[in-house]
Design a protein around this motif. Structure first.
Motif, PDB file in Angstrom:
ATOM      1  N   GLU A 141     -16.218  19.685   7.058  1.00 50.91           N
ATOM      2  CA  GLU A 141     -15.415  21.000   6.517  1.00 50.91           C
ATOM      3  C   GLU A 141     -14.306  21.149   5.645  1.00 50.91           C
ATOM      4  O   GLU A 141     -13.274  22.650   4.967  1.00 50.91           O
ATOM      5  N   GLN A 142     -14.443  20.642   4.525  1.00 50.39           N
ATOM      6  CA  GLN A 142     -14.552  20.682   3.110  1.00 50.39           C
ATOM      7  C   GLN A 142     -12.470  21.552   3.081  1.00 50.39           C
ATOM      8  O   GLN A 142     -11.865  22.291   2.755  1.00 50.39           O
ATOM      9  N   GLN A 143     -12.402  19.879   3.682  1.00 51.84           N
ATOM     10  CA  GLN A 143     -10.278  20.176   3.685  1.00 51.84           C
ATOM     11  C   GLN A 143     -10.029  18.702   3.519  1.00 51.84           C
ATOM     12  O   GLN A 143     -10.746  17.657   3.751  1.00 51.84           O
ATOM     13  N   ILE A 144      -8.798  18.365   3.205  1.00 55.09           N
ATOM     14  CA  ILE A 144      -8.138  16.654   3.316  1.00 55.09           C
ATOM     15  C   ILE A 144      -7.169  17.324   4.492  1.00 55.09           C
ATOM     16  O   ILE A 144      -6.012  18.030   4.454  1.00 55.09           O
ATOM     17  N   GLU A 145      -6.925  16.367   5.614  1.00 57.67           N
ATOM     18  CA  GLU A 145      -6.292  16.346   5.734  1.00 57.67           C
ATOM     19  C   GLU A 145      -5.028  14.872   5.591  1.00 57.67           C
ATOM     20  O   GLU A 145      -5.756  13.780   5.460  1.00 57.67           O
ATOM     21  N   VAL A 146      -4.302  15.755   5.594  1.00 55.60           N
ATOM     22  CA  VAL A 146      -2.728  14.429   5.440  1.00 55.60           C
ATOM     23  C   VAL A 146      -1.917  13.873   5.980  1.00 55.60           C
ATOM     24  O   VAL A 146      -1.693  14.962   7.304  1.00 55.60           O
ATOM     25  N   TYR A 147      -1.600  12.895   6.619  1.00 56.91           N
ATOM     26  CA  TYR A 147      -1.356  12.422   7.417  1.00 56.91           C
ATOM     27  C   TYR A 147      -0.253  11.776   7.336  1.00 56.91           C
ATOM     28  O   TYR A 147      -0.027  10.535   5.732  1.00 56.91           O
ATOM     29  N   ARG A 148       1.538  11.742   7.342  1.00 56.68           N
ATOM     30  CA  ARG A 148       2.913  11.217   7.191  1.00 56.68           C
ATOM     31  C   ARG A 148       3.257  10.871   8.307  1.00 56.68           C
ATOM     32  O   ARG A 148       3.314  11.137   9.319  1.00 56.68           O
ATOM     33  N   ASP A 149       4.550   9.543   7.905  1.00 57.50           N
ATOM     34  CA  ASP A 149       5.963   9.974   8.883  1.00 57.50           C
ATOM     35  C   ASP A 149       5.054   8.775   9.999  1.00 57.50           C
ATOM     36  O   ASP A 149       5.021   8.915  11.331  1.00 57.50           O
ATOM     37  N   PRO A 150       4.836   7.371   9.730  1.00 60.39           N
ATOM     38  CA  PRO A 150       3.997   6.474  10.947  1.00 60.39           C
ATOM     39  C   PRO A 150       4.692   6.335  11.849  1.00 60.39           C
ATOM     40  O   PRO A 150       6.435   5.591  10.784  1.00 60.39           O
ATOM     41  N   VAL A 209       1.036  -1.631  -0.226  1.00 60.76           N
ATOM     42  CA  VAL A 209       0.075  -0.143   0.049  1.00 60.76           C
ATOM     43  C   VAL A 209       0.747   0.922   0.272  1.00 60.76           C
ATOM     44  O   VAL A 209       1.740   1.102   1.079  1.00 60.76           O
ATOM     45  N   LEU A 210       0.654   1.602  -0.811  1.00 64.79           N
ATOM     46  CA  LEU A 210       0.947   3.399  -1.171  1.00 64.79           C
ATOM     47  C   LEU A 210       0.324   4.065  -0.617  1.00 64.79           C
ATOM     48  O   LEU A 210       1.048   5.325   0.230  1.00 64.79           O
ATOM     49  N   LEU A 211      -0.615   4.714  -0.422  1.00 64.79           N
ATOM     50  CA  LEU A 211      -2.019   5.151  -0.080  1.00 64.79           C
ATOM     51  C   LEU A 211      -2.842   4.887   0.784  1.00 64.79           C
ATOM     52  O   LEU A 211      -3.310   4.023  -0.589  1.00 64.79           O
ATOM     53  N   VAL A 212      -3.748   5.489   1.137  1.00 68.83           N
ATOM     54  CA  VAL A 212      -4.985   5.571   1.320  1.00 68.83           C
ATOM     55  C   VAL A 212      -5.508   7.044   1.769  1.00 68.83           C
ATOM     56  O   VAL A 212      -5.252   7.888   1.702  1.00 68.83           O
ATOM     57  N   VAL A 213      -6.990   5.992   1.909  1.00 68.77           N
ATOM     58  CA  VAL A 213      -7.775   7.504   1.207  1.00 68.77           C
ATOM     59  C   VAL A 213      -9.172   7.316   2.020  1.00 68.77           C
ATOM     60  O   VAL A 213      -9.796   6.331   1.617  1.00 68.77           O
ATOM     61  N   GLU A 214      -9.785   8.119   2.895  1.00 67.68           N
ATOM     62  CA  GLU A 214     -10.766   8.060   3.445  1.00 67.68           C
ATOM     63  C   GLU A 214     -11.969   9.244   3.272  1.00 67.68           C
ATOM     64  O   GLU A 214     -11.319  10.407   3.429  1.00 67.68           O
ATOM     65  N   VAL A 215     -13.023   8.785   2.431  1.00 64.09           N
ATOM     66  CA  VAL A 215     -13.459  10.563   2.338  1.00 64.09           C
ATOM     67  C   VAL A 215     -14.947   9.674   3.463  1.00 64.09           C
ATOM     68  O   VAL A 215     -15.599   9.152   4.087  1.00 64.09           O
ATOM     69  N   ALA A 216     -14.769  11.447   4.869  1.00 66.16           N
ATOM     70  CA  ALA A 216     -15.246  11.021   5.771  1.00 66.16           C
ATOM     71  C   ALA A 216     -16.588  12.322   6.137  1.00 66.16           C
ATOM     72  O   ALA A 216     -16.331  13.425   5.656  1.00 66.16           O
ATOM     73  N   PRO A 262       1.576  14.607  -3.521  1.00 67.59           N
ATOM     74  CA  PRO A 262       1.450  12.274  -2.897  1.00 67.59           C
ATOM     75  C   PRO A 262       3.090  12.069  -2.606  1.00 67.59           C
ATOM     76  O   PRO A 262       3.794  12.067  -4.191  1.00 67.59           O
ATOM     77  N   LEU A 263       3.371  11.444  -1.706  1.00 68.01           N
ATOM     78  CA  LEU A 263       4.491  10.725  -2.085  1.00 68.01           C
ATOM     79  C   LEU A 263       4.974   9.486  -3.231  1.00 68.01           C
ATOM     80  O   LEU A 263       6.168   9.543  -3.241  1.00 68.01           O
ATOM     81  N   LEU A 264       3.903   9.191  -3.806  1.00 67.36           N
ATOM     82  CA  LEU A 264       3.984   8.089  -4.770  1.00 67.36           C
ATOM     83  C   LEU A 264       4.570   9.163  -5.724  1.00 67.36           C
ATOM     84  O   LEU A 264       4.971   7.892  -6.950  1.00 67.36           O
ATOM     85  N   ALA A 304       0.395  -0.419  10.613  1.00 65.29           N
ATOM     86  CA  ALA A 304       1.012  -1.193   9.663  1.00 65.29           C
ATOM     87  C   ALA A 304       2.075  -0.681   8.858  1.00 65.29           C
ATOM     88  O   ALA A 304       2.783  -1.670   7.941  1.00 65.29           O
ATOM     89  N   GLY A 305       1.869   1.222   9.150  1.00 66.36           N
ATOM     90  CA  GLY A 305       3.634   1.403   8.058  1.00 66.36           C
ATOM     91  C   GLY A 305       2.952   2.249   6.602  1.00 66.36           C
ATOM     92  O   GLY A 305       3.732   2.462   5.751  1.00 66.36           O
ATOM     93  N   ILE A 306       1.654   2.098   7.201  1.00 61.11           N
ATOM     94  CA  ILE A 306       1.328   2.940   5.557  1.00 61.11           C
ATOM     95  C   ILE A 306       1.681   4.422   5.948  1.00 61.11           C
ATOM     96  O   ILE A 306       2.029   5.130   6.828  1.00 61.11           O
ATOM     97  N   GLN A 307       2.621   4.407   4.517  1.00 61.02           N
ATOM     98  CA  GLN A 307       2.923   5.808   4.688  1.00 61.02           C
ATOM     99  C   GLN A 307       2.764   7.283   4.453  1.00 61.02           C
ATOM    100  O   GLN A 307       2.658   8.529   5.274  1.00 61.02           O
ATOM    101  N   GLU A 308       1.489   7.080   3.936  1.00 65.49           N
ATOM    102  CA  GLU A 308       0.600   8.162   4.046  1.00 65.49           C
ATOM    103  C   GLU A 308      -0.723   7.997   4.005  1.00 65.49           C
ATOM    104  O   GLU A 308      -1.499   7.022   3.594  1.00 65.49           O
TER     105      GLU A 308
END
Length: 219
Positions: free
Chosen positions: A164-173, A127-134, A192-194, A152-156
């Protein structure tokens, strides 16, 4: 921990020598293959979507029109981008993080081609990237799914926060959490990191109508 066989299923429980008289009741947990068998046995509604988090089964609610639109939109953008980097995007399909974790991210960008996963689910190394639409699932995604992806070490991971019409980007697990968190809003772009040379406008990811476009209401 060992797997104890029950009618066609394998619940996670401590080995017998670890159990002692007088101990409080123990919780039994499901593993990923059990979720598949429960569906095959007709014990889960065939029209439902279910994911496994920490050995517990969660039913995912049907998406509303906006949620479905955003998943299709971002999935299409990421599919086009990932194909040039030896990967592809999967929508609303399981990834197997561990025996007790089979989440179904709205979108997962994974290495390789579709046929690479003919006999298995993608694992953390794929897995290179996961996206959750919430929208209504915002608290569920933050409290349960983000820590699972980080552990699990998913990088992004992207959390598309529709209210809130925004995207929260999480990195560096590290240690079950992401050490880097950044908010992106309309007018900004995510790299994106990929594919760090690609800048994806948040406006496009959120499906905002262009000024004067067909989706723009008349003045």
């Amino acid at each position: 921990m060992t797997a104890i066989a029950t009618p066609g299923f394998s619940l996670i429980a401590p080995p017998p020598e670890e159990r002692r008289a007088g101990e409080p009741p123990r919780r039994w947990k499901w593993i990923g293959d059990d979720l598949i068998r429960l569906g095959e046995a007709g014990l889960l509604p065939p029209e439902g979507r279910f994911e496994l988090l920490g050995g517990e089964i969660f039913e995912l609610m049907p998406p509303g029109p906006l949620h479905a639109f955003i998943v299709d939109l971002i999935g299409g953008l990421l599919e086009t981008l990932s194909q040039t980097h030896g990967a592809h995007a999967r929508e609303e399909k399981p990834v197997r993080l561990s025996a007790e974790y089979d989440p179904q991210p709205d979108i997962a960008v994974v290495r390789g081609r579709e046929r690479d996963y003919r006999t298995r689910f993608p694992g953390p190394e794929d897995v290179l990237l996961v996206v959750e639409v919430a929208d209504s699932s915002l608290e569920h995604d933050r409290r349960l799914k983000l820590p699972a992806y980080a552990a699990a070490g998913i990088q992004e991971c992207w959390l598309v926060n529709l209210p809130e019409q925004q995207i929260e980007v999480y990195r560096d697990p590290a240690g079950g959490e992401y050490r880097l968190r950044r908010l992106y809003r309309s007018g900004e772009a995510i790299e994106p990191l990929l594919a760090p040379s690609a800048a994806l406008p948040v406006r496009d990811l959120l499906g905002e109508p262009e000024e004067g476009g067909a989706d723009e209401p008349p003045a």
